[in-house]
Write a protein that holds these residues in place. Structure first.
Motif, PDB file in Angstrom:
ATOM      1  N   PRO A 143      -0.948  -0.859  -4.786  1.00 25.58           N
ATOM      2  CA  PRO A 143       0.337  -1.630  -4.547  1.00 25.58           C
ATOM      3  C   PRO A 143       1.305  -1.359  -5.577  1.00 25.58           C
ATOM      4  O   PRO A 143       1.020  -1.234  -6.925  1.00 25.58           O
ATOM      5  N   LYS A 144       2.508  -1.166  -5.264  1.00 31.84           N
ATOM      6  CA  LYS A 144       3.872  -0.736  -5.943  1.00 31.84           C
ATOM      7  C   LYS A 144       4.901  -1.659  -5.655  1.00 31.84           C
ATOM      8  O   LYS A 144       5.123  -2.466  -4.660  1.00 31.84           O
ATOM      9  N   HIS A 145       5.622  -1.865  -6.814  1.00 36.43           N
ATOM     10  CA  HIS A 145       6.957  -2.695  -6.672  1.00 36.43           C
ATOM     11  C   HIS A 145       8.089  -1.735  -7.031  1.00 36.43           C
ATOM     12  O   HIS A 145       8.110  -1.339  -8.136  1.00 36.43           O
ATOM     13  N   LEU A 146       9.073  -1.265  -6.021  1.00 36.65           N
ATOM     14  CA  LEU A 146      10.106  -0.573  -6.578  1.00 36.65           C
ATOM     15  C   LEU A 146      11.298  -0.978  -6.753  1.00 36.65           C
ATOM     16  O   LEU A 146      11.499  -2.042  -6.276  1.00 36.65           O
ATOM     17  N   TYR A 147      11.973  -0.254  -7.561  1.00 34.07           N
ATOM     18  CA  TYR A 147      13.533  -0.945  -7.936  1.00 34.07           C
ATOM     19  C   TYR A 147      14.630  -0.087  -7.732  1.00 34.07           C
ATOM     20  O   TYR A 147      14.232   1.288  -7.939  1.00 34.07           O
ATOM     21  N   GLY A 148      15.705  -0.470  -7.378  1.00 31.75           N
ATOM     22  CA  GLY A 148      17.007   0.360  -7.476  1.00 31.75           C
ATOM     23  C   GLY A 148      16.984   1.610  -6.527  1.00 31.75           C
ATOM     24  O   GLY A 148      16.416   1.422  -5.405  1.00 31.75           O
ATOM     25  N   SER A 149      17.083   2.842  -6.970  1.00 25.04           N
ATOM     26  CA  SER A 149      17.285   4.070  -6.179  1.00 25.04           C
ATOM     27  C   SER A 149      15.788   4.417  -5.965  1.00 25.04           C
ATOM     28  O   SER A 149      15.805   5.030  -4.828  1.00 25.04           O
ATOM     29  N   ASP A 150      14.839   4.228  -6.470  1.00 24.26           N
ATOM     30  CA  ASP A 150      13.511   4.317  -6.221  1.00 24.26           C
ATOM     31  C   ASP A 150      13.099   3.975  -4.935  1.00 24.26           C
ATOM     32  O   ASP A 150      12.404   4.378  -4.108  1.00 24.26           O
ATOM     33  N   LEU A 151      13.490   2.801  -4.526  1.00 27.51           N
ATOM     34  CA  LEU A 151      13.244   1.924  -3.377  1.00 27.51           C
ATOM     35  C   LEU A 151      13.895   2.697  -2.010  1.00 27.51           C
ATOM     36  O   LEU A 151      13.320   2.875  -1.197  1.00 27.51           O
ATOM     37  N   ALA A 152      15.236   3.000  -2.598  1.00 24.93           N
ATOM     38  CA  ALA A 152      16.045   3.661  -1.153  1.00 24.93           C
ATOM     39  C   ALA A 152      15.469   5.050  -1.106  1.00 24.93           C
ATOM     40  O   ALA A 152      15.299   5.359   0.228  1.00 24.93           O
ATOM     41  N   LEU A 153      14.808   5.884  -2.180  1.00 22.66           N
ATOM     42  CA  LEU A 153      14.339   6.991  -1.807  1.00 22.66           C
ATOM     43  C   LEU A 153      12.948   6.927  -1.141  1.00 22.66           C
ATOM     44  O   LEU A 153      12.765   7.835  -0.102  1.00 22.66           O
ATOM     45  N   ALA A 154      12.101   5.954  -1.368  1.00 21.54           N
ATOM     46  CA  ALA A 154      10.964   5.655  -0.818  1.00 21.54           C
ATOM     47  C   ALA A 154      11.164   5.489   0.726  1.00 21.54           C
ATOM     48  O   ALA A 154      10.263   5.958   1.451  1.00 21.54           O
ATOM     49  N   LYS A 155      12.186   4.425   1.113  1.00 23.74           N
ATOM     50  CA  LYS A 155      12.372   4.053   2.299  1.00 23.74           C
ATOM     51  C   LYS A 155      12.739   5.402   3.214  1.00 23.74           C
ATOM     52  O   LYS A 155      12.253   5.676   4.288  1.00 23.74           O
ATOM     53  N   GLU A 156      13.585   6.058   2.648  1.00 28.08           N
ATOM     54  CA  GLU A 156      14.460   7.456   3.288  1.00 28.08           C
ATOM     55  C   GLU A 156      13.058   8.569   3.463  1.00 28.08           C
ATOM     56  O   GLU A 156      12.819   9.176   4.622  1.00 28.08           O
ATOM     57  N   VAL A 172       0.894  -1.098   0.002  1.00 30.35           N
ATOM     58  CA  VAL A 172       0.073  -0.004  -0.009  1.00 30.35           C
ATOM     59  C   VAL A 172       0.929   1.036   0.078  1.00 30.35           C
ATOM     60  O   VAL A 172       1.377   1.528   1.124  1.00 30.35           O
ATOM     61  N   ASP A 173       0.843   1.855  -1.022  1.00 27.34           N
ATOM     62  CA  ASP A 173       1.789   3.177  -1.242  1.00 27.34           C
ATOM     63  C   ASP A 173       1.026   4.405  -0.308  1.00 27.34           C
ATOM     64  O   ASP A 173      -0.343   4.362  -0.371  1.00 27.34           O
ATOM     65  N   VAL A 174       1.893   5.061   0.578  1.00 33.35           N
ATOM     66  CA  VAL A 174       1.441   5.980   1.340  1.00 33.35           C
ATOM     67  C   VAL A 174       0.582   7.003   0.512  1.00 33.35           C
ATOM     68  O   VAL A 174      -0.550   7.551   1.135  1.00 33.35           O
ATOM     69  N   TYR A 175       1.173   7.320  -0.716  1.00 30.41           N
ATOM     70  CA  TYR A 175       0.275   8.689  -1.295  1.00 30.41           C
ATOM     71  C   TYR A 175      -0.770   8.191  -2.228  1.00 30.41           C
ATOM     72  O   TYR A 175      -1.768   8.997  -2.454  1.00 30.41           O
ATOM     73  N   SER A 176      -0.456   7.221  -2.938  1.00 32.66           N
ATOM     74  CA  SER A 176      -1.556   6.742  -3.714  1.00 32.66           C
ATOM     75  C   SER A 176      -2.451   5.602  -3.325  1.00 32.66           C
ATOM     76  O   SER A 176      -3.796   5.329  -4.023  1.00 32.66           O
ATOM     77  N   GLY A 177      -1.861   4.953  -2.419  1.00 31.11           N
ATOM     78  CA  GLY A 177      -2.887   3.706  -1.858  1.00 31.11           C
ATOM     79  C   GLY A 177      -2.861   2.482  -2.870  1.00 31.11           C
ATOM     80  O   GLY A 177      -3.453   1.319  -2.629  1.00 31.11           O
TER      81      GLY A 177
END
Length: 150
Positions: free
Chosen positions: A92-105, A85-90
């Motif tokens: 399901p997403k699957h993130l890869y690479g730098s997008d994953l690190a940025l989302a965690k941050e 569940v994405d916080v902003y869109s609600g």
């Protein structure tokens, strides 16, 4: 036996250089955000042998694998993606690479802004997931035992 000249040592998928000497399933884990289980699902959906060497695959096979990596979030149940569940869109997403690190941050910064318990623990550099702190995770002068100087 396949000649070594045909072996591609690097296979590029989604802006990641994967090791061409490894089996397909293991090589796909080189993409941040894809683990062994996701790699197995992706390679089976692409119709590629999971134990085949990545660098010996034909370009069409590599292209099919890349298409399956991109289609992974829509082709599996929501509980199999790394962001159910994405916080902003609600969605399901699957993130890869730098997008994953940025989302965690971003998630950690959001917790800090909200001043929730986990956010405060992150701010103070303490353990977040309920671990004990009496004997582990200590640093600096908190340790309590120091060597006496003469």
């Amino acid at each position: 036996m396949v000649e070594e000249s045909e072996l591609k040592y690097f296979v590029r998928i989604i802006n990641n250089d994967l090791d061409g000497t490894q089996p397909v399933q293991l090589a796909l884990t080189g993409i941040k955000g894809i683990g062994l289980h996701a790699a197995l699902v992706i390679s089976r959906r692409a119709g590629v042998d999971t134990h085949a060497t990545m660098g010996l695959l034909a370009d069409e096979d590599v292209k099919r694998i890349e298409e399956q990596v991109l289609a992974y979030p829509t082709s599996v149940p929501a509980w199999m993606v790394n962001r159910p569940v994405d916080v902003y869109s609600g969605e399901p997403k699957h993130l890869y690479g730098s997008d994953l690190a940025l989302a965690k941050e971003d998630d950690i910064n959001l917790m800090k802004k909200m001043r929730c318990y986990r956010g405060i623990r992150h701010e103070n550099g303490l353990k977040v997931r309920g671990q004990g702190t009496k004997s582990t995770g200590r640093f600096g002068k908190i340790v309590g035992v120091s060597k006496r100087r003469n």
